[in-house]
Design a protein around this motif. Structure first.
Motif, PDB file in Angstrom:
ATOM      1  N   THR A  27     -10.209  39.662  11.088  1.00 19.84           N
ATOM      2  CA  THR A  27      -9.959  39.114   9.751  1.00 19.84           C
ATOM      3  C   THR A  27      -8.469  39.114   9.430  1.00 19.84           C
ATOM      4  O   THR A  27      -7.922  38.144   8.892  1.00 19.84           O
ATOM      5  CB  THR A  27     -10.722  39.925   8.691  1.00 19.84           C
ATOM      6  N   LEU A 181      -8.572  37.239   2.716  1.00 10.03           N
ATOM      7  CA  LEU A 181      -8.751  37.772   4.066  1.00 10.03           C
ATOM      8  C   LEU A 181      -8.258  39.215   4.157  1.00 10.03           C
ATOM      9  O   LEU A 181      -8.919  40.078   4.744  1.00 10.03           O
ATOM     10  CB  LEU A 181      -8.006  36.899   5.075  1.00 10.03           C
ATOM     11  N   ALA A 185     -10.067  42.719   5.006  1.00  6.35           N
ATOM     12  CA  ALA A 185      -9.619  43.466   6.180  1.00  6.35           C
ATOM     13  C   ALA A 185      -9.247  44.909   5.847  1.00  6.35           C
ATOM     14  O   ALA A 185      -9.544  45.821   6.630  1.00  6.35           O
ATOM     15  CB  ALA A 185      -8.425  42.758   6.818  1.00  6.35           C
TER      16      ALA A 185
END
Length: 402
Positions: A27, A181, A185
């Motif tokens: 990710t 993202l 993550a």
């Protein structure tokens, strides 16, 4: 060979918490591939393309603070570093989008771009450090090979995703997607392999950190030369078939190189221990790639149909190059400076990449494709020479360092 490769990756994913951190790594690696394109797409709508490139350059300037964030990871708990950085980064991205939509000037967008880059959580650095600590010694090469494969995949898919969001939804859609993202993550990385292990207080060290080590300075030189060649290669191939603009054929060649790099990295993770140790010495894959690039330059001079075939060995060596540079830096990192060492490698790569883009563009304009590939080959050859001067640690010493 195939059985051994599958076995090693199966053992790697059986390490407690590794699957979560692998998803976090994947990710996080989409974000670098998307980020520059996302900033460029949004800023160019309000400032024009030339001014927008300055905003992207500001992000590169801010990214040079990566070693400082790595030092924070070494000194404090990972959660205490990553969560505040994530909040500041997301806030900076939102301000950037709001300022762009309000038609703010280039100075405001330039400063916000730097702030967003300075506050970007170093997820990639964290996952490499934690894999080094929690993965058994005989699987560390496999973990680094997987890291190289994920990086290639992220840079292959990320720019396409950013363009699709900017063109298909809105020019400002890709920038929040980059933040999303990282928002995914960071918590995954903090739950991954070894992230919650108690951290010993690092000993008091010199202010220069990893830079005081002669061996690590050579490794950073290798990283600089390596990425100088990478970006010179990218700039050269991107305009394949026509000088001065990015072409569809150039994009296809870059995708071919990326896929070959993924294959080379994946194969490295399944090699027998002796062969893997040989390829983990930076001088071997960089020297081999310098020769492969000469082959590509020769193919470009002979006939265009040979260029795609000659791209395959170049890409095949790239994955092992990434793994060897990061792995050698980890071998020589002092205790309590692991994250900062990995961050300096990334910083050296970014500096080399910036110079490589300039060198590649100038060489392409004056010498064509074959002429532009020669400086890239020379850069990789220089990296191989620097790598030969890095002391090689024996496997016993490596396992003792744990």
């Amino acid at each position: 060979m195939t059985t051994d490769l599958v076995r090693k990756y199966r053992l790697l994913f059986a390490v407690p918490g590794f699957r979560l951190s692998a998803v976090a790594a994947l990710t996080g690696k989409f974000q670098p591939g998307m980020y520059a394109v996302a900033l460029l797409a949004l800023a160019s709508c309000h400032l024009g393309y030339s001014a927008a490139t300055l905003v992207v350059a500001a992000a590169s300037i801010g990214a040079m603070t990566t070693p400082l964030r790595g030092r924070l990871l070494d000194r404090y708990s990972y959660a205490a570093v990553l969560w505040p950085l994530l909040v500041l980064h997301l806030g900076s991205l939102l301000l950037f989008v709001a300022a762009a939509r309000a038609h703010a000037g280039i100075a405001a967008l330039f400063c916000l771009s730097i702030l967003a880059a300075v506050s970007q959580p170093p997820v990639g650095t964290l996952t490499r450090v934690m894999w080094r600590k929690t993965v058994p010694g005989d699987l560390r090469t496999t973990a680094l090979a997987l890291d190289a494969v994920l990086a290639d995949f992220g840079f292959m898919v990320g720019p396409v995703a950013a363009v699709a969001l900017a063109r298909g939804i809105s020019p400002d859609a890709a920038v929040p997607a980059c933040g999303l993202l990282l928002a995914v993550a960071v918590p995954l990385a903090l739950r991954g392999a070894g992230a919650k292990a108690p951290k010993e207080a690092p000993p008091r060290r010199h202010w220069a950190g990893p830079l005081r080590s002669a061996a690590l300075r050579r490794v950073f030189s290798v990283a600089f030369c390596f990425f100088l060649g990478v970006n010179a290669l990218e700039v050269s191939l991107a305009s394949y078939g026509r000088k001065g603009e990015v072409t569809l054929a150039g994009g296809a060649l870059l995708s071919l190189v990326a896929m070959a790099s993924m294959a080379g990295g994946a194969l490295l993770g399944g090699l027998p221990a002796r062969a893997a140790r040989l390829l983990m010495r930076p001088t071997v894959p960089l020297g081999g790639n310098a020769l492969c690039l000469l082959l590509l330059a020769g193919a470009a001079s002979v006939h265009p149909v040979l260029v795609p075939l000659a791209c395959l060995p170049v890409g095949f060596c790239l994955g092992p190059c990434f793994a060897s540079v990061y792995g050698t830096a980890a071998d020589h990192a002092a205790k309590g400076e692991e994250a900062e060492t990995q961050s300096w490698v990334a910083g050296a790569m970014m500096a080399g990449g910036a110079l490589g883009a300039v060198v590649g563009g100038w060489s392409l304009a004056h010498g064509g494709l074959a002429g532009a590939l020669l400086p890239a080959s020379a850069a990789w050859a220089a990296g191989a020479v620097c790598g030969a001067r890095v002391p090689h640690l024996r496997p016993v010493a490596e396992s003792a360092r744990g």
